[in-house]
Design a protein around this motif. Structure first.
Motif, PDB file in Angstrom:
ATOM      1  N   THR A  77      15.805  11.374   5.556  1.00 40.11           N
ATOM      2  CA  THR A  77      17.139  11.081   6.081  1.00 40.11           C
ATOM      3  C   THR A  77      17.424   9.600   5.864  1.00 40.11           C
ATOM      4  O   THR A  77      16.641   8.752   6.289  1.00 40.11           O
ATOM      5  CB  THR A  77      17.211  11.414   7.590  1.00 40.11           C
ATOM      6  N   GLU A  78      18.524   9.340   5.177  1.00 42.74           N
ATOM      7  CA  GLU A  78      18.851   7.944   4.839  1.00 42.74           C
ATOM      8  C   GLU A  78      20.208   7.565   5.417  1.00 42.74           C
ATOM      9  O   GLU A  78      21.163   8.345   5.340  1.00 42.74           O
ATOM     10  CB  GLU A  78      18.918   7.765   3.320  1.00 42.74           C
ATOM     11  N   SER A  79      20.262   6.399   5.995  1.00 44.14           N
ATOM     12  CA  SER A  79      21.559   5.870   6.457  1.00 44.14           C
ATOM     13  C   SER A  79      21.593   4.376   6.137  1.00 44.14           C
ATOM     14  O   SER A  79      20.545   3.743   5.992  1.00 44.14           O
ATOM     15  CB  SER A  79      21.748   6.112   7.953  1.00 44.14           C
ATOM     16  N   SER A  80      22.780   3.853   6.005  1.00 41.39           N
ATOM     17  CA  SER A  80      22.895   2.431   5.682  1.00 41.39           C
ATOM     18  C   SER A  80      24.184   1.850   6.237  1.00 41.39           C
ATOM     19  O   SER A  80      25.124   2.583   6.551  1.00 41.39           O
ATOM     20  CB  SER A  80      22.823   2.221   4.173  1.00 41.39           C
ATOM     21  N   LYS A  81      24.194   0.535   6.327  1.00 44.59           N
ATOM     22  CA  LYS A  81      25.347  -0.156   6.894  1.00 44.59           C
ATOM     23  C   LYS A  81      25.434  -1.548   6.268  1.00 44.59           C
ATOM     24  O   LYS A  81      24.411  -2.189   6.037  1.00 44.59           O
ATOM     25  CB  LYS A  81      25.130  -0.271   8.416  1.00 44.59           C
ATOM     26  N   VAL A  82      26.648  -1.964   6.008  1.00 46.53           N
ATOM     27  CA  VAL A  82      26.850  -3.334   5.528  1.00 46.53           C
ATOM     28  C   VAL A  82      27.887  -3.991   6.423  1.00 46.53           C
ATOM     29  O   VAL A  82      28.926  -3.392   6.728  1.00 46.53           O
ATOM     30  CB  VAL A  82      27.365  -3.384   4.072  1.00 46.53           C
ATOM     31  N   THR A  83      27.598  -5.191   6.851  1.00 44.40           N
ATOM     32  CA  THR A  83      28.558  -5.949   7.642  1.00 44.40           C
ATOM     33  C   THR A  83      28.979  -7.159   6.835  1.00 44.40           C
ATOM     34  O   THR A  83      28.134  -7.945   6.395  1.00 44.40           O
ATOM     35  CB  THR A  83      27.927  -6.395   8.977  1.00 44.40           C
ATOM     36  N   ALA A  84      30.272  -7.262   6.624  1.00 46.33           N
ATOM     37  CA  ALA A  84      30.815  -8.433   5.926  1.00 46.33           C
ATOM     38  C   ALA A  84      31.943  -8.957   6.790  1.00 46.33           C
ATOM     39  O   ALA A  84      32.990  -8.324   6.890  1.00 46.33           O
ATOM     40  CB  ALA A  84      31.340  -8.044   4.548  1.00 46.33           C
ATOM     41  N   PHE A  85      31.686 -10.073   7.453  1.00 48.98           N
ATOM     42  CA  PHE A  85      32.674 -10.632   8.382  1.00 48.98           C
ATOM     43  C   PHE A  85      32.954  -9.577   9.462  1.00 48.98           C
ATOM     44  O   PHE A  85      32.033  -9.151  10.120  1.00 48.98           O
ATOM     45  CB  PHE A  85      33.917 -11.044   7.582  1.00 48.98           C
ATOM     46  N   THR A  86      34.173  -9.113   9.619  1.00 48.98           N
ATOM     47  CA  THR A  86      34.417  -8.083  10.637  1.00 48.98           C
ATOM     48  C   THR A  86      34.478  -6.692  10.017  1.00 48.98           C
ATOM     49  O   THR A  86      34.747  -5.713  10.701  1.00 48.98           O
ATOM     50  CB  THR A  86      35.748  -8.346  11.366  1.00 48.98           C
ATOM     51  N   VAL A  87      34.235  -6.633   8.713  1.00 49.32           N
ATOM     52  CA  VAL A  87      34.321  -5.338   8.033  1.00 49.32           C
ATOM     53  C   VAL A  87      32.949  -4.668   8.037  1.00 49.32           C
ATOM     54  O   VAL A  87      31.967  -5.255   7.606  1.00 49.32           O
ATOM     55  CB  VAL A  87      34.815  -5.519   6.579  1.00 49.32           C
ATOM     56  N   ASN A  88      32.927  -3.464   8.547  1.00 47.59           N
ATOM     57  CA  ASN A  88      31.690  -2.695   8.565  1.00 47.59           C
ATOM     58  C   ASN A  88      31.834  -1.497   7.645  1.00 47.59           C
ATOM     59  O   ASN A  88      32.821  -0.780   7.721  1.00 47.59           O
ATOM     60  CB  ASN A  88      31.385  -2.176   9.972  1.00 47.59           C
ATOM     61  N   SER A  89      30.858  -1.337   6.820  1.00 48.26           N
ATOM     62  CA  SER A  89      30.849  -0.170   5.949  1.00 48.26           C
ATOM     63  C   SER A  89      29.585   0.615   6.278  1.00 48.26           C
ATOM     64  O   SER A  89      28.490   0.070   6.239  1.00 48.26           O
ATOM     65  CB  SER A  89      30.845  -0.654   4.494  1.00 48.26           C
ATOM     66  N   THR A  90      29.771   1.867   6.643  1.00 49.16           N
ATOM     67  CA  THR A  90      28.627   2.649   7.116  1.00 49.16           C
ATOM     68  C   THR A  90      28.493   3.950   6.330  1.00 49.16           C
ATOM     69  O   THR A  90      29.489   4.602   6.042  1.00 49.16           O
ATOM     70  CB  THR A  90      28.810   2.995   8.613  1.00 49.16           C
ATOM     71  N   ARG A  91      27.285   4.265   5.986  1.00 48.11           N
ATOM     72  CA  ARG A  91      26.982   5.583   5.405  1.00 48.11           C
ATOM     73  C   ARG A  91      26.259   6.373   6.479  1.00 48.11           C
ATOM     74  O   ARG A  91      25.164   5.999   6.902  1.00 48.11           O
ATOM     75  CB  ARG A  91      26.054   5.451   4.205  1.00 48.11           C
ATOM     76  N   GLU A 146      21.819  -3.194   5.925  1.00 49.56           N
ATOM     77  CA  GLU A 146      20.796  -2.528   6.740  1.00 49.56           C
ATOM     78  C   GLU A 146      20.586  -1.114   6.221  1.00 49.56           C
ATOM     79  O   GLU A 146      21.559  -0.369   6.076  1.00 49.56           O
ATOM     80  CB  GLU A 146      21.235  -2.473   8.205  1.00 49.56           C
ATOM     81  N   HIS A 147      19.342  -0.794   5.941  1.00 49.86           N
ATOM     82  CA  HIS A 147      19.016   0.559   5.473  1.00 49.86           C
ATOM     83  C   HIS A 147      17.995   1.163   6.438  1.00 49.86           C
ATOM     84  O   HIS A 147      17.070   0.462   6.852  1.00 49.86           O
ATOM     85  CB  HIS A 147      18.373   0.535   4.087  1.00 49.86           C
ATOM     86  N   GLN A 148      18.177   2.419   6.770  1.00 50.12           N
ATOM     87  CA  GLN A 148      17.189   3.080   7.619  1.00 50.12           C
ATOM     88  C   GLN A 148      16.829   4.439   7.024  1.00 50.12           C
ATOM     89  O   GLN A 148      17.732   5.214   6.673  1.00 50.12           O
ATOM     90  CB  GLN A 148      17.728   3.253   9.035  1.00 50.12           C
ATOM     91  N   ASN A 149      15.547   4.677   6.899  1.00 43.71           N
ATOM     92  CA  ASN A 149      15.073   5.945   6.332  1.00 43.71           C
ATOM     93  C   ASN A 149      14.106   6.617   7.306  1.00 43.71           C
ATOM     94  O   ASN A 149      13.311   5.937   7.960  1.00 43.71           O
ATOM     95  CB  ASN A 149      14.324   5.722   5.013  1.00 43.71           C
ATOM     96  N   THR A 150      14.185   7.935   7.356  1.00 46.50           N
ATOM     97  CA  THR A 150      13.242   8.692   8.161  1.00 46.50           C
ATOM     98  C   THR A 150      12.642   9.782   7.282  1.00 46.50           C
ATOM     99  O   THR A 150      13.380  10.575   6.674  1.00 46.50           O
ATOM    100  CB  THR A 150      13.959   9.356   9.365  1.00 46.50           C
TER     101      THR A 150
END
Lengths: 312, 234
Positions: B42-56, B220-224
Motif C-alpha cells: 500500500t503506497e501513499s504520498s503527499k507533497v506540500t508546496a507553500f499552502t498547496v498540498n497534493s496528496t495521493r 512524503e512517501h509512506q509504504n506498507t
C-alpha cells in the motif's frame, strides 16, 4: 489569366518577405546567441527548472536506494510495483506555470517590439505593395489600383505570419494576458505567486520576479501596446501615387507604452544593483539618454533626394 | 528403566532451548514443495508546496507469488520464485542470505534481513550491516532485529525489525527514512508465515541564499508491505 493574377500578390509578397527575413537573419542569429531581447522571465524559469531537477534527481536516487531495502526477504520478488506519486501533480502545475511564463514573455516581447507602432509605421512608410507593382506603372497602369490593395493585404498577411503575430490574438494583449493567467486555478496561482515572492526574497537584487508580478498585475487591468492596432489591422486603400510622400506617413500614437514604461521605471532601482542587466540598453556614458518616442516621422531635409518620391 | 531415563533426558534437553527462551531460526524449504504467498503493498504520498498540498490516497496492489523448492545444494536452497512478472531462480541460504540470483543478473541485490547463526534468545538483538553504493554515493545501512517472543506450541517466533539508513543530505536537502516491521517465523516448518512493515520517507528541498532560507517542497512517501503465506503443498 484571372486566376494567375489573383495569385500574383501572394507570390510577390512571399518573395519580398523572404528577402526581408534573409536580410534580418544574421541579426536574429546574433541576438539569439547572446540572449533573447526583452527577456524578463528566463532567470525565474531557470531557477524553478533547476530546483525541479534537483528534487527529481534526489527523489530518484533515494528511490533506487530505498528499493534496495524494502524487499527484506530473499524469497520475494524484488523491485517495487510503484504507483504514481503525489509529486506528479506538482510537476503538472509547474508545467502550467511554465506555459504562463512563456506566454508572459511572448506578450511582453510583442508589446516591446511592436507596441509603440513604430514598426508598423516603418512598413507603411516603405509601402511594399508599391514596390511590387512598380513594373505595372508603365506597362499596365490601369491594373495598379485594382491589384495594389490585394498586394498589400497579402504582404501584410505573410509579414504577420513571419513575425509570428496573429491579428485576432494580439490585438488585445491585455486580454491575452488575462486569458493566460486564468488558465491557472486560484490555488495554482497562489503557488506561482509564492514562487515569485520566494525568488525575490532569495535574490533581492534580481528584479525578474518583481517585473513578472508587476506586468501581470498592471497588464491585466489596463490596455497597453495600443500601437499594435494600426499594425495588425491597417486600413487598406488603393494608392494614389502622386500622394506618396514621407510627410504623409501615418503618425505614431501618443504614449502607447505608458504602462510598460512605468514598469521599467519600477524595476530601474534593482536593475542597477544587478550585475547582469535585464535589458541591455546599449547606452554608454554617465548620462543615459532617455529614449523619446517620436510623435511624427520627419521628412527628409530639403535638398536631399527622397528615395521614395520616385513617381513625381 | 535405563531406556526410560535416557528418553526423559533427551526430552528435557530438547525442551531446554524453548524453556530458556532461545531458538535457532533457519529456513528449511522442503524439496519438491510449493509455497504460495500473498504480497500486498500500500503506497501513499503527499507533497506540500507553500499552502498547496497534493496528496495521493493509499493505493493497494496485491500480487501472489509461488516458491518452488527444487533442491538443496552447497548450503543453499534452490528456489524458483514464480510471479506474474516471470520466474526467477534464487539460491537462498538457511539464514535468509542470498547466495545467487542467476535470472536477475545486472540487478542490484537488495539488502536482506538475515537471521543469526545458532540459538537466538528472546529479547536478544541481532544486527546486520552493509554499505549500499548508488553511483558515487555510499550509504551505511543497518538492520536491527529483536526476537520478541517464541510460541513453542505453534512453533513460531515473533521478530521485530527496524532499518537505519542515513540518506545523503546537504544544505538544500533534508531527508529522513525509517522502516519498522514484524515477522512471524514458523521454525518448525522453516518458513516465514507472515511479515508486515511500514516505511516512511520525507524529503525537504530548500533554497538558501545568504541569510534567507525558503523551503520549497516537502515530499512524503509512506509504504506498507504485508507478506502472508497462503498455502504450502508437498
Amino acid at each position: 489569366m484571372e486566376r494567375i493574377n489573383s495569385r500574383l500578390p501572394v507570390v510577390h509578397a512571399g518573395i519580398l518577405t523572404a528577402l526581408i527575413v534573409l536580410l534580418l537573419l544574421p541579426m536574429i542569429e546574433v541576438s539569439a546567441q547572446n540572449a533573447r531581447p526583452f527577456d524578463i522571465t528566463s532567470r525565474f524559469k531557470l531557477w524553478l527548472l533547476n530546483n525541479e531537477a534537483r528534487a527529481m534527481s534526489s527523489l530518484r536516487s533515494d528511490e533506487v536506494l530505498i528499493e534496495r531495502v524494502t524487499s527484506p526477504f530473499a524469497f520475494m520478488p524484488f523491485g517495487a510495483n510503484s504507483v504514481p506519486k503525489a509529486e506528479e501533480q506538482i510537476w503538472a502545475i509547474h508545467h502550467k506555470i511554465y506555459v504562463l511564463i512563456d506566454e508572459i514573455q511572448e506578450i511582453y516581447s510583442v508589446a516591446k517590439h511592436y507596441g509603440s507602432g513604430r514598426f508598423g509605421i516603418l512598413f507603411k512608410q516603405h509601402r511594399p505593395e508599391i514596390w511590387s507593382i512598380m513594373p505595372l506603372q508603365t506597362a499596365m497602369p490601369g491594373l495598379v489600383s485594382v491589384i495594389a490593395v490585394d498586394y498589400r493585404k497579402a504582404f501584410h498577411e505573410v509579414l504577420l505570419k513571419s513575425l509570428r503575430l496573429d491579428a485576432k490574438r494580439d490585438l488585445d494583449l491585455s486580454g491575452r494576458l488575462q486569458r493566460a493567467a486564468k488558465k491557472l486555478s486560484d490555488e495554482e496561482y497562489r503557488l506561482f505567486d509564492y514562487y515569485l515572492s520566494s525568488f525575490s526574497a532569495l535574490f533581492p537584487s534580481d528584479p525578474t520576479a518583481r517585473i513578472i508580478s508587476a506586468f501581470l498585475e498592471s497588464g491585466s487591468k489596463k490596455q497597453f501596446a495600443v500601437g499594435l492596432k494600426d499594425f495588425l489591422q491597417p486600413t487598406f486603400t488603393a494608392p494614389v501615387f502622386s500622394d506618396v510622400t514621407i510627410g504623409a506617413a501615418p503618425t505614431e500614437p501618443e504614449d502607447p507604452l505608458a504602462a510598460l514604461d512605468k514598469l521599467a521605471e519600477m524595476s530601474e532601482e534593482p536593475e542597477k544593483a544587478t550585475s547582469e542587466p535585464l535589458e541591455p540598453t546599449g547606452e554608454e556614458g554617465d548620462q543615459p539618454v532617455k529614449p523619446v518616442a517620436p510623435t511624427t516621422l520627419e521628412p527628409p531635409p530639403p535638398g536631399t533626394d527622397d528615395l521614395f518620391k520616385i513617381w513625381d | 528403566m535405563r531406556v526410560k531415563c535416557s528418553a526423559l533426558l533427551f526430552l528435557i534437553l530438547g525442551m531446554l532451548p524453548f524453556s530458556l527462551g532461545a531458538v535457532e531460526l533457519k529456513y528449511k524449504f522442503r524439496t519438491g514443495s510449493t509455497y504460495e504467498y500473498d504480497y500486498t503493498l500500500t503506497e501513499s504520498s503527499k507533497v506540500t508546496a507553500f499552502t498547496v498540498n497534493s496528496t495521493r490516497s493509499p493505493s493497494k496492489t496485491s500480487r501472489k507469488f509461488t516458491l518452488r523448492a527444487i533442491d538443496f545444494q552447497e548450503g543453499a536452497y534452490i528456489i524458483d520464485v514464480v510471479s506474474s512478472e516471470g520466474t526467477y531462480r534464487r539460491y537462498i541460504r538457511s539464514n535468509g542470505a542470498l547466495s545467487g540470483a542467476p535470472g536477475e543478473t545486472g540487478r542490484s541485490v537488495p539488502f536482506l534481513l538475515t537471521f543469526p547463526e545458532g540459538d537466538w534468545k528472546v529479547s536478544e538483538r541481532h544486527q546486520v550491516q552493509q554499505v549500499l553504493t548508488i553511483g558515487a554515493t555510499s550509504v551505511p545501512v543497518v538492520w536491527n532485529l529483536l526476537l520478541k517472543s517464541i510460541n513453542s506450541e505453534k512453533q513460531s517466533a515473533e521478530i521485530l525489525f527496524t532499518l537505519t539508513i542515513k540518506l545523503p543530505e546537504d544544505r538544500m536537502r533534508r531527508k529522513e527514512f525509517n522502516l519498522k516491521g514484524r515477522a512471524i517465523f514458523d521454525f518448525g516448518e522453516g518458513v516465514l508465515q507472515q511479515a508486515e512493515w511500514i516505511s516512511g520517507y520525507s524529503f525537504v528541498l530548500a533554497n538558501r541564499e545568504m541569510a534567507v532560507a525558503r523551503d520549497l517542497w516537502q515530499f512524503e512517501h509512506q509504504n506498507t508491505g504485508v507478506l502472508t503465506l497462503g498455502t504450502s503443498e508437498d
